[in-house]
Design a protein around this motif. Structure first.
Motif, PDB file in Angstrom:
ATOM      1  N   MET A  82      40.411  30.940  68.337  1.00  0.00           N
ATOM      2  CA  MET A  82      40.883  30.041  67.149  1.00  0.00           C
ATOM      3  C   MET A  82      39.784  29.707  66.349  1.00  0.00           C
ATOM      4  N   GLY A  83      38.482  29.702  67.084  1.00  0.00           N
ATOM      5  CA  GLY A  83      37.183  29.352  66.369  1.00  0.00           C
ATOM      6  C   GLY A  83      36.766  30.186  65.295  1.00  0.00           C
ATOM      7  N   ASP A  84      37.252  31.753  65.374  1.00  0.00           N
ATOM      8  CA  ASP A  84      36.950  32.531  64.231  1.00  0.00           C
ATOM      9  C   ASP A  84      37.842  32.695  62.923  1.00  0.00           C
ATOM     10  N   GLN A  85      38.920  31.855  63.046  1.00  0.00           N
ATOM     11  CA  GLN A  85      39.825  31.734  62.048  1.00  0.00           C
ATOM     12  C   GLN A  85      39.104  30.966  60.639  1.00  0.00           C
ATOM     13  N   PRO A  86      38.524  29.686  61.080  1.00  0.00           N
ATOM     14  CA  PRO A  86      37.855  29.001  59.908  1.00  0.00           C
ATOM     15  C   PRO A  86      36.592  30.173  59.232  1.00  0.00           C
ATOM     16  N   ARG A  87      35.988  30.563  60.096  1.00  0.00           N
ATOM     17  CA  ARG A  87      34.924  31.718  59.649  1.00  0.00           C
ATOM     18  C   ARG A  87      35.601  32.434  58.758  1.00  0.00           C
ATOM     19  N   ASN A  88      36.717  33.183  59.134  1.00  0.00           N
ATOM     20  CA  ASN A  88      37.027  34.144  58.344  1.00  0.00           C
ATOM     21  C   ASN A  88      37.668  33.722  57.101  1.00  0.00           C
ATOM     22  N   ASP A  89      38.300  32.405  57.186  1.00  0.00           N
ATOM     23  CA  ASP A  89      38.737  32.032  55.890  1.00  0.00           C
ATOM     24  C   ASP A  89      37.419  31.648  54.970  1.00  0.00           C
ATOM     25  N   LEU A  90      36.570  31.286  55.449  1.00  0.00           N
ATOM     26  CA  LEU A  90      35.219  30.845  54.732  1.00  0.00           C
ATOM     27  C   LEU A  90      34.654  32.130  54.252  1.00  0.00           C
ATOM     28  N   ALA A  91      34.572  33.061  54.687  1.00  0.00           N
ATOM     29  CA  ALA A  91      34.279  34.324  54.406  1.00  0.00           C
ATOM     30  C   ALA A  91      35.123  34.896  53.216  1.00  0.00           C
ATOM     31  N   ALA A  92      36.458  34.774  53.354  1.00  0.00           N
ATOM     32  CA  ALA A  92      37.453  35.281  52.389  1.00  0.00           C
ATOM     33  C   ALA A  92      37.081  34.546  51.127  1.00  0.00           C
ATOM     34  N   ILE A  93      36.874  33.262  51.222  1.00  0.00           N
ATOM     35  CA  ILE A  93      36.836  32.217  50.089  1.00  0.00           C
ATOM     36  C   ILE A  93      35.425  32.725  49.389  1.00  0.00           C
ATOM     37  N   GLN A  94      34.445  33.106  50.074  1.00  0.00           N
ATOM     38  CA  GLN A  94      33.191  33.412  49.491  1.00  0.00           C
ATOM     39  C   GLN A  94      33.303  34.841  48.629  1.00  0.00           C
ATOM     40  N   ARG A  95      34.001  35.762  49.588  1.00  0.00           N
ATOM     41  CA  ARG A  95      34.374  37.068  48.653  1.00  0.00           C
ATOM     42  C   ARG A  95      35.051  36.643  47.101  1.00  0.00           C
ATOM     43  N   ARG A  96      35.947  36.046  47.495  1.00  0.00           N
ATOM     44  CA  ARG A  96      36.743  35.484  46.105  1.00  0.00           C
ATOM     45  C   ARG A  96      35.873  35.208  45.182  1.00  0.00           C
ATOM     46  N   LYS A  97      34.988  34.281  45.593  1.00  0.00           N
ATOM     47  CA  LYS A  97      34.037  33.589  44.429  1.00  0.00           C
ATOM     48  C   LYS A  97      33.114  34.437  43.991  1.00  0.00           C
ATOM     49  N   LEU A  98      32.803  35.296  44.634  1.00  0.00           N
ATOM     50  CA  LEU A  98      31.728  36.320  44.146  1.00  0.00           C
ATOM     51  C   LEU A  98      32.523  37.447  43.370  1.00  0.00           C
ATOM     52  N   ALA A  99      33.648  37.378  43.890  1.00  0.00           N
ATOM     53  CA  ALA A  99      34.463  38.519  42.767  1.00  0.00           C
ATOM     54  C   ALA A  99      34.733  37.832  41.498  1.00  0.00           C
ATOM     55  N   LEU A 100      34.990  36.614  41.604  1.00  0.00           N
ATOM     56  CA  LEU A 100      35.319  35.814  40.325  1.00  0.00           C
ATOM     57  C   LEU A 100      33.984  35.579  39.412  1.00  0.00           C
ATOM     58  N   TYR A 101      32.823  35.386  40.331  1.00  0.00           N
ATOM     59  CA  TYR A 101      31.507  35.230  39.426  1.00  0.00           C
ATOM     60  C   TYR A 101      31.371  36.902  38.743  1.00  0.00           C
ATOM     61  N   GLY A 102      31.520  37.884  39.274  1.00  0.00           N
ATOM     62  CA  GLY A 102      31.271  39.277  38.753  1.00  0.00           C
ATOM     63  C   GLY A 102      32.256  39.414  37.635  1.00  0.00           C
ATOM     64  N   TRP A 103      33.538  39.096  37.932  1.00  0.00           N
ATOM     65  CA  TRP A 103      34.318  39.274  36.448  1.00  0.00           C
ATOM     66  C   TRP A 103      34.019  38.332  35.521  1.00  0.00           C
ATOM     67  N   MET A 104      33.535  37.028  35.743  1.00  0.00           N
ATOM     68  CA  MET A 104      32.846  36.094  34.483  1.00  0.00           C
ATOM     69  C   MET A 104      31.713  36.749  33.941  1.00  0.00           C
ATOM     70  N   LEU A 105      30.968  37.180  34.711  1.00  0.00           N
ATOM     71  CA  LEU A 105      29.621  38.275  34.312  1.00  0.00           C
ATOM     72  C   LEU A 105      29.935  39.253  33.332  1.00  0.00           C
ATOM     73  N   MET A 106      31.141  39.986  33.843  1.00  0.00           N
ATOM     74  CA  MET A 106      31.536  41.118  33.079  1.00  0.00           C
ATOM     75  C   MET A 106      32.446  40.812  31.935  1.00  0.00           C
ATOM     76  N   ALA A 107      33.041  39.583  31.776  1.00  0.00           N
ATOM     77  CA  ALA A 107      33.782  39.444  30.751  1.00  0.00           C
ATOM     78  C   ALA A 107      33.429  39.422  29.244  1.00  0.00           C
ATOM     79  N   PRO A 108      32.276  39.146  28.937  1.00  0.00           N
ATOM     80  CA  PRO A 108      31.663  39.381  27.593  1.00  0.00           C
ATOM     81  C   PRO A 108      31.627  40.803  27.230  1.00  0.00           C
ATOM     82  N   SER A 109      31.204  41.691  28.052  1.00  0.00           N
ATOM     83  CA  SER A 109      31.107  42.955  27.895  1.00  0.00           C
ATOM     84  C   SER A 109      32.476  43.598  27.766  1.00  0.00           C
ATOM     85  N   LEU A 110      33.226  43.221  28.569  1.00  0.00           N
ATOM     86  CA  LEU A 110      34.680  43.945  28.761  1.00  0.00           C
ATOM     87  C   LEU A 110      35.295  43.510  27.309  1.00  0.00           C
ATOM     88  N   ALA A 111      35.220  42.409  26.812  1.00  0.00           N
ATOM     89  CA  ALA A 111      35.763  41.866  25.844  1.00  0.00           C
ATOM     90  C   ALA A 111      35.184  42.859  24.467  1.00  0.00           C
TER      91      ALA A 111
END
Length: 302
Positions: A1-30
């Motif tokens: 059970m203790g691994d579930q919060p860590r997995n959720d936190l890692a997933a949130i971090q990956r989504r944030k990094l993906a969002l940051y990446g798309w935000m950085l690419m957005a001007p060039s893509l536009a």
């Protein structure tokens, strides 16, 4: 059970990094979507329709416009001209650029003046450079005919006869581009450690051996970069044709981009111009794939 919060936190971090990446690419893509992707897609769809008039609207034609181009003798003439133009301007410009860079990088008197003299043609707009070369090519009054006249040669209409028109345009391009490519070679030469030259001398290698076995391999990435730029320029440069020959005489100096402009804006045949544009993009895309997948892997010195 203790691994579930860590997995959720890692997933949130990956989504944030993906969002940051798309935000950085957005001007060039536009910008790419607005000025590259959308025009390319619109051009492709435009090449699939016939030319419309007020009485007869355009209709879907499939690849008929492409077949019309292949059946047009002017297409093969223009394609042949561009092959000759690229086949001469690209290697000659690169060779001259490398020679000028080696000389400008050496310890010679007035080195700054030499560099400035080589780079000066690059600063001039192509229209100004073409007008300047008109003073060289003008029959009987130009500098070339004045010089050849001292040796008894007859005046030559360099820009007005099919045998010399394309060659005259090629010379202007080489004169204009060699100094620009020299800057890249000069920058690359200044990053090569002087210790390599000293080590080669200790090993008994001469100047030619050092150049062939050490210098040229180290400059290969720069050469590939310059080659790609020269290839693109061999297709996109049309400014000087408006001043020098306008594609004549009898299509002897007409190049692909000038012909596209002529079809689209002089004859208002935009579907065929769009088809020709798509073929150019296809060729450039194939060259880019070859560069990144095959050539670039072999360019680095080992």
């Amino acid at each position: 059970m203790g691994d579930q919060p860590r997995n959720d936190l890692a997933a949130i971090q990956r989504r944030k990094l993906a969002l940051y990446g798309w935000m950085l690419m957005a001007p060039s893509l536009a910008l790419l979507s607005l000025f590259a992707f959308y025009p390319a897609i619109a051009t492709f769809f435009g090449s699939l329709f016939t030319r419309g008039t007020t009485r007869r609207p355009s209709s879907f034609a499939g690849f008929e416009n492409y077949l019309d181009l292949f059946a047009d003798p002017t297409f093969w003439t223009v394609a042949g001209n561009n092959l000759i133009y690229a086949g001469v301007t690209i290697p000659v410009s690169i060779i001259f650029a490398l020679i000028m860079a080696l000389w400008a990088n050496a310890h010679i008197p007035a080195r700054s003046f030499v560099r400035s003299a080589y780079f000066t043609p690059t600063i001039l707009p192509m229209i100004a450079a073409a007008n300047l070369w008109l003073f060289f090519y003008t029959p009987d009054l130009g500098i070339i005919d004045r010089i050849t006249g001292f040796f008894g040669a007859e005046p030559t209409n360099w820009l007005g006869q099919p045998e010399t028109a394309l060659a005259a345009v090629i010379i202007v391009t080489i004169w204009k581009e060699a100094g620009f490519f020299m800057i890249f070679y000069l920058a690359a030469l200044q990053t090569i450690p002087p210790d390599l030259r000293e080590a080669a001398r200790i090993e008994g290698a001469g100047r030619w051996t050092y150049t062939r076995r050490v210098l040229l391999p180290l400059l290969m990435p720069t050469t590939i970069f310059v080659f790609v730029n020269a290839l693109i320029n061999s297709i996109k440069l049309i400014d000087h044709l408006f001043i020098l020959t306008k594609g004549g005489p009898n299509n002897a100096s007409k190049l692909i981009l000038y012909w596209i402009w002529e079809m689209a804006f002089a004859y208002f045949d935009r579907p065929h111009a769009a088809a020709m544009t798509m073929m150019v993009l296809l060729v450039l895309g194939i060259v880019a794939i070859v560069q990144f997948r095959l050539v670039e892997k072999r360019t680095h010195y080992r």
